[in-house]
Every structure is written in structure tokens, then in C-alpha cells.
Scaffold this motif. Structure first.
Motif, short mmCIF file in Angstrom:
data_model
loop_
_atom_site.label_atom_id
_atom_site.label_comp_id
_atom_site.label_asym_id
_atom_site.label_seq_id
_atom_site.Cartn_x
_atom_site.Cartn_y
_atom_site.Cartn_z
N ARG A 438 0.84 -1.21 0.00
CA ARG A 438 0.00 0.00 0.00
C ARG A 438 0.87 1.25 0.00
NH1 ARG A 438 -2.29 4.08 0.23
NH2 ARG A 438 -4.40 4.57 0.99
N VAL A 465 3.07 -3.26 -8.32
CA VAL A 465 1.75 -2.96 -7.76
C VAL A 465 1.00 -1.91 -8.58
CG1 VAL A 465 2.49 -3.58 -5.43
CG2 VAL A 465 2.66 -1.19 -6.18
N LEU A 468 -2.82 -2.02 -9.26
CA LEU A 468 -3.75 -1.85 -8.15
C LEU A 468 -4.13 -0.38 -7.98
CD1 LEU A 468 -2.18 -4.25 -5.50
CD2 LEU A 468 -3.96 -4.74 -7.20
N GLN A 475 -11.04 -5.56 -7.94
CA GLN A 475 -9.89 -5.56 -8.85
C GLN A 475 -9.08 -6.84 -8.70
OE1 GLN A 475 -6.98 -2.45 -7.96
NE2 GLN A 475 -7.89 -2.18 -5.95
N ASP A 476 -8.22 -7.08 -9.67
CA ASP A 476 -7.39 -8.28 -9.72
C ASP A 476 -6.13 -8.06 -8.88
OD1 ASP A 476 -5.95 -10.52 -10.30
OD2 ASP A 476 -5.75 -10.11 -12.45
N TYR A 477 -5.96 -8.87 -7.84
CA TYR A 477 -4.80 -8.74 -6.95
C TYR A 477 -3.71 -9.77 -7.25
CZ TYR A 477 -7.27 -5.42 -3.94
OH TYR A 477 -7.91 -4.31 -3.44
N LEU A 480 0.13 -9.45 -6.60
CA LEU A 480 0.74 -9.58 -5.27
C LEU A 480 1.61 -10.83 -5.17
CD1 LEU A 480 -2.20 -8.48 -2.94
CD2 LEU A 480 -0.21 -7.15 -3.68
N GLU A 504 -2.06 -11.18 1.53
CA GLU A 504 -2.89 -10.75 0.41
C GLU A 504 -4.25 -10.25 0.91
OE1 GLU A 504 -4.95 -12.88 -3.42
OE2 GLU A 504 -2.83 -13.36 -3.01
N VAL A 507 -3.78 -6.82 2.34
CA VAL A 507 -3.59 -5.82 1.29
C VAL A 507 -4.94 -5.39 0.72
CG1 VAL A 507 -2.63 -5.37 -1.00
CG2 VAL A 507 -1.27 -6.61 0.69
N ARG A 508 -5.81 -6.34 0.49
CA ARG A 508 -7.16 -6.02 -0.02
C ARG A 508 -7.87 -5.04 0.92
NH1 ARG A 508 -9.50 -9.78 -3.79
NH2 ARG A 508 -8.00 -11.41 -4.37
#
Length: 528
Positions: A438, A465, A468, A475-477, A480, A504, A507-508
Motif C-alpha cells: 500500500r 503494484v 492496483l 480488482q485483480d490482486y 501480489l 494478500e 492488502v485487499r
């Protein structure tokens, strides 16, 4: 009130002491005479950390009356420091210890007996050669930063007239060899792991090249390799000495203390006749000396084995200080903080680093014996980080984060794996690593941009990243996995370690939108 008054007979002891200034208890001139005749210690690097720590603990040792020799400082890089911070003040300085209570302690440091420019272009070089040929010399030491131990092909090719610090030191060791293969200890006091090996590698880079070219005899290499003659001990040093602080300058001026001007050299060294530094300090040294040593233990240094020095270093770097700094810097930048001390008043950040250190990192710490890990981390959290005088910023600490994560967090995770500990106990370390993704976006929690701190891998990590977006739903992570499998950044593949899915998920949450950083931090800290 001026430092020069101390040596010119104009000193008003009652005035200085009534205003809280601690003066030397020893005969300064007698120590200077004795040191000139029989020097025991030369220190390379005349910066703030030297005056605030090695020189200061020698000052304390001299105050006991059990020692009679000072230290000679030699500057290898910024010669203006000698001209502007030492010569005008008769090599005296003022140490201002910044207490976490908001008060200060003031002590005149008079242990530096000579200040020399360590380069053959100056007459001081002849004095250094003279000192290195003296049988009384016991130790040379360094606070020249990690970069000071480097060399390059161009400097190696200059033969016996090098420009880099390690080349100059090697040339002076050659003088000591030629004076009768006299013993000496070469002691790094720089803040880098296994620092004695760094000095040794630098010295040998020059010595081996010179021997290969026939400039020095093989016997010189044998001398450097003979541990009955030359040693390169390890040490762990820990003390923060920031730039001269405006608040400190104002407090000194209010006392009538006149030597409080700022000094900035052409090479952008920031110093002053005073040094402000934190109150807490540690110097742990491998006791491996060939010709005796100055009794720095009288001033608080701890002498021990190489193995113990390594344990102390590991404790500091992987548990009790450096990981807390990095965690605070990542989240501090995103939450808009500019001072570490201010972060320690934050209702989420303070328990964040407390729990990270005590609950998650401490279980894999090896107690070094000479320093208690719980007391060390307690001093960090209760005295060092909250210190209102320390103008340290998360933006400074966040520099080179990609280079720090493998040691500061990767080593702890590896120990969990090796010892078969339950990985489910790791929550705040994964939260720190999730925060890194982030942080790389350069967007604060309030949605405004910030500039991530310099880092050699910053652009590469930001590219990973880049797909993102903060606040974008569904969205597609998948990017990561590319980030958290990087063992060069995290010390190991975090998916192989079993932490990838947990990180992960965090992070979302951090990317959910404005305010998500605070909400996620609060959630996991409170639950922990």
C-alpha cells in the motif's frame, strides 16, 4: 560562556555549574601532554556520533581518575569539520543529552586531544605517521559510515597514495609494520553488522593489490593476518545523534552559552560546537586486543565475545529496534506523520509496535546475556521513540526499505519455520509487509499523494503494484504473488512460508479506500 574559556583561565566554574553544565573532573592539559607523548587511541571520523559517544565515554573514563590518555581524532573525508568544529574550540565540545522527559543534560567533552586531517596533502599526515610508529598505540577505531569501507579500481591503482579511507589506513598500517611489526587493534564502531570484517576487507583490498604489484613485501600481508599482531574485532553500536536541533540551540542561548552556531560544510556535513543526542546508548565490543586497550568499560562500554556481539546485533536488528522503526515508517508515512515521537502518541501505532516486538518477534530472540532483550525493547518504546527532542522522521527511516525487509522481518519468519512455531501467531509482521504494498502507491490514507522515500528498488517494486488502485472494488490482486514471492526483498518466498494468503487479504483491506489504512491497522492491533 564559551568553550575556549575552559583552557584560557577565564572559566567561571560556579556560573557553568549553576546552569547545569557538567565540567571535566580531570586535568585537561595533563591528559593532552601524556597523550601526545604516548598515544593509545586514534579514531577515524570526526562526526557527531564520535563526539557524542566514543569520545564521551572516554571522557567519563577520564573522570574516574583511573586513566590518563585521551583520543586523537583523524578525519578522512570532510576536512572542513576539523577547521570549523574542532580547531576554533580547542577540540572541546558540548554533549547535550536529550531526555525522553523533555529535559536536557549538558556535559563538556574534553577527551579529544588532537584533531588531524588524515590525508598526505596536509602536514597532519606526518603526525599520524609518527603516532602509528609509536609502540604505545593500542587501537584505531572508526565511525565513517558503512560507505567508508569501500574501495574502487581507480583508487587501488593509485598505489601507496590512495584517496579512500581504507587505503589511507592501510598505508598507516604499513608504517607500523616498518616500525617493527608493532601490534594494534583495528576496531570498527560503525552501525553495520560484522563491522570488523568490513574494515578487514577494505584494508586487505589495498594490501593484497600492493603486494601483487611488488609495492609491499609478503611479510606485510603476513603481519596483517597474524592475530597476535593485528585484530579486527566486531562491535555493536546504538545511539541516535541527529543534526543540531533548533530547540537545543535556543536553550543553550538562554543559558548564555555562546558556542551554539550551526556549521554546514561544502560537503553538506551538518554539525555544531554542540552535539545533541538521545540519552540511551549501547556499545558492545568483542574483547580481542593485541596491545591493551583504553578502559572504555569505565564509561559504559561492554566487552565480550564475538558470539555475544553477534547475538546483540541480531537482537537489535531483527527484534528490538529496527523492525519497529520500519513498521512505524511505513504506516507513519501513509497516516501523514512527520515525526516518530508524534507517532508514539497514536492510539493504534504505539500498541502496534509494542505487540509486534513483545508478542511476535520476542519468541525467537536469543538472549545475549549482556543486554536483556525485554529491557532493551522497553527502553526503545518508553524512552527512545517517544523522545520529543528527537526530530527523526518516518520518511527518513523509510529510505531503502526494500534493503531492510529481509533482515528486519525475513529472519524472524525463518526462525519461526526452523523452530516449528505456529505461523498463525504472526499477525502484525504480515500486516507490516502488507502495508509495504500500500505504501508503494504513494497515497496517504486521506487520499492525498506523498513521495515514497528513496530506495534502489523503488521503481521496480512500484511497477509490480501499478495495476492496483486505492478504492477500486473487485480488482485483480494477482500481481501480489509477483511481489511477495521475492526472496531478495523479503528474505524468503512468503507464499512458500504459508503467509502469502494472509498478507494478500490484508492488502485487499488496505486498498479498500479512504480511511482503510487506519481501519485495517486498528482492527488487527486491537485483535492482537
Amino acid at each position: 560562556m564559551k568553550l575556549k574559556d575552559i583552557l584560557t583561565g577565564k572559566l567561571n566554574v560556579e556560573e557553568w555549574e549553576s546552569k547545569g553544565y557538567e565540567l571535566p573532573k580531570y586535568d585537561i592539559e595533563a591528559v593532552r601532554r601524556k597523550t601526545r607523548e604516548e598515544p593509545t587511541w586514534v579514531h577515524f571520523g570526526g562526526g557527531n556520533i564520535f563526539r557524542a559517544f566514543p569520545a564521551a565515554i572516554l571522557n567519563d573514563a577520564l573522570d574516574t581518575g583511573q586513566y590518563d590518555r585521551g583520543v586523537i581524532v583523524a578525519e578522512t573525508f570532510d576536512f572542513e569539520v576539523i577547521d570549523k568544529a574542532y580547531a576554533p574550540y580547542d577540540n572541546l565540545s558540548l554533549l547535550v543529552s536529550l531526555q525522553s522527559s523533555g529535559t536536557i543534560e549538558k556535559k563538556v567533552i574534553a577527551s579529544v586531544t588532537e584533531a588531524l586531517k588524515a590525508d598526505p596533502q596536509f602536514d597532519d599526515w606526518k603526525r599520524l605517521v609518527e603516532i602509528f610508529r609509536q609502540p604505545s598505540l593500542q587501537m584505531i577505531s572508526f565511525t565513517i559510515t558503512e560507505k567508508g569501507y569501500t574501495w574502487n579500481e581507480a583508487d587501488l591503482a593509485r598505489g601507496l597514495k590512495p584517496l579512500f579511507a581504507m587505503g589511507k589506513v592501510c598505508a598507516l598500517l604499513l608504517e607500523r609494520f616498518q616500525a617493527g611489526q608493532l601490534p594494534l587493534t583495528v576496531q570498527s564502531m560503525d552501525n553495520c553488522s560484522h563491522n570488523g570484517d568490513r574494515v578487514k576487507a577494505g584494508v586487505f583490498a589495498y594490501a593484497e593489490r600492493w603486494a601483487k604489484e611488488g609495492l609491499v613485501p609478503q611479510a606485510f600481508l603476513d603481519y596483517l593476518n597474524d592475530e597476535t599482531k593485528i585484530t579486527f574485532p566486531w562491535s555493536m553500536i546504538d545511539k541516535i545523534t541527529p543534526r543540531p536541533h533548533e530547540k537545543v540551540k535556543e536553550l543553550l542561548a538562554a543559558d548564555g552559552y555562546e558556542d551554539n552556531n550551526y556549521i554546514e560544510t561544502e560537503k553538506h556535513t551538518f554539525t555544531a560546537p554542540f552535539v545533541n543526542a538521545e540519552e540511551v546508548q549501547y556499545l558492545v565490543i568483542e574483547d580481542n586486543y593485541t596491545n591493551g586497550r583504553p578502559p572504555l568499560h569505565l564509561g559504559g562500554a561492554l566487552y565480550t565475545t564475538r558470539e555475544t556481539v553477534d547475538k546483540v546485533e541480531t537482537m537489535k536488528v531483527t527484534t528490538c529496534l529496527n523492525p519497529l522503526h520500519t513498521a512505524m515508517s511505513i504506516y507513519g508515512c501513509m497516516l501523514g506523520y512527520t515525526l516518530i515521537s508524534a507517532e508514539m502518541a497514536d492510539a493504534d501505532l504505539r500498541p502496534f509496535v509494542q505487540k509486534l516486538g513483545y508478542i511476535e518477534a520476542m519468541p525467537v530472540v536469543t538472549d545475549p546475556g549482556v543486554l536483556n532483550p525485554y529491557e532493551f525493547i522497553g527502553a526503545v518504546i518508553n524512552r527512545r521513540l517517544p523522545n520529543p527532542f528527537m526530530p527523526d522522521a518516518p520518511q527518513r527511516i523509510a529510505m531503502d526499505t526494500s534493503q531492510k525487509l529481509p533482515i528486519r522481518f525475513g529472519e524472524t519468519i525463518k526462525k519461526y519455520i526452523r523452530r516449528g512455531l505456529d505461523m498463525e501467531n504472526l499477525v502484525l509482521i504480515p500486516l507490516t509487509l502488507a502495508g509495504y504494498a500500500r505504501y508503494l502507491k504513494g497515497i496517504k490514507d486521506d487520499g492525498t499523494p506523498f513521495e515514497p522515500s528513496p530506495d534502489p528498488m523503488l521503481a521496480e517494486m512500484q511497477a509490480i503494484v501499478a495495476p492496483l488502485e486505492v478504492g477500486k472494488a473487485d480488482q485483480d490482486y494477482s500481481c501480489l504473488r509477483q511481489l511477495y514471492t521475492r526472496s531478495d526483498v523479503f528474505g524468503l518466498d512468503l507464499y512458500e512460508a504459508g503467509l502469502g494468503p494472509k498478507i494478500e487479504g490484508m492488502v485487499r483491506e488496505l486498498f479498500a479506500g479512504q480511511g482503510a489504512v487506519r481501519a485495517t491497522l486498528h482492527k488487527y492491533v486491537e485483535a492482537r
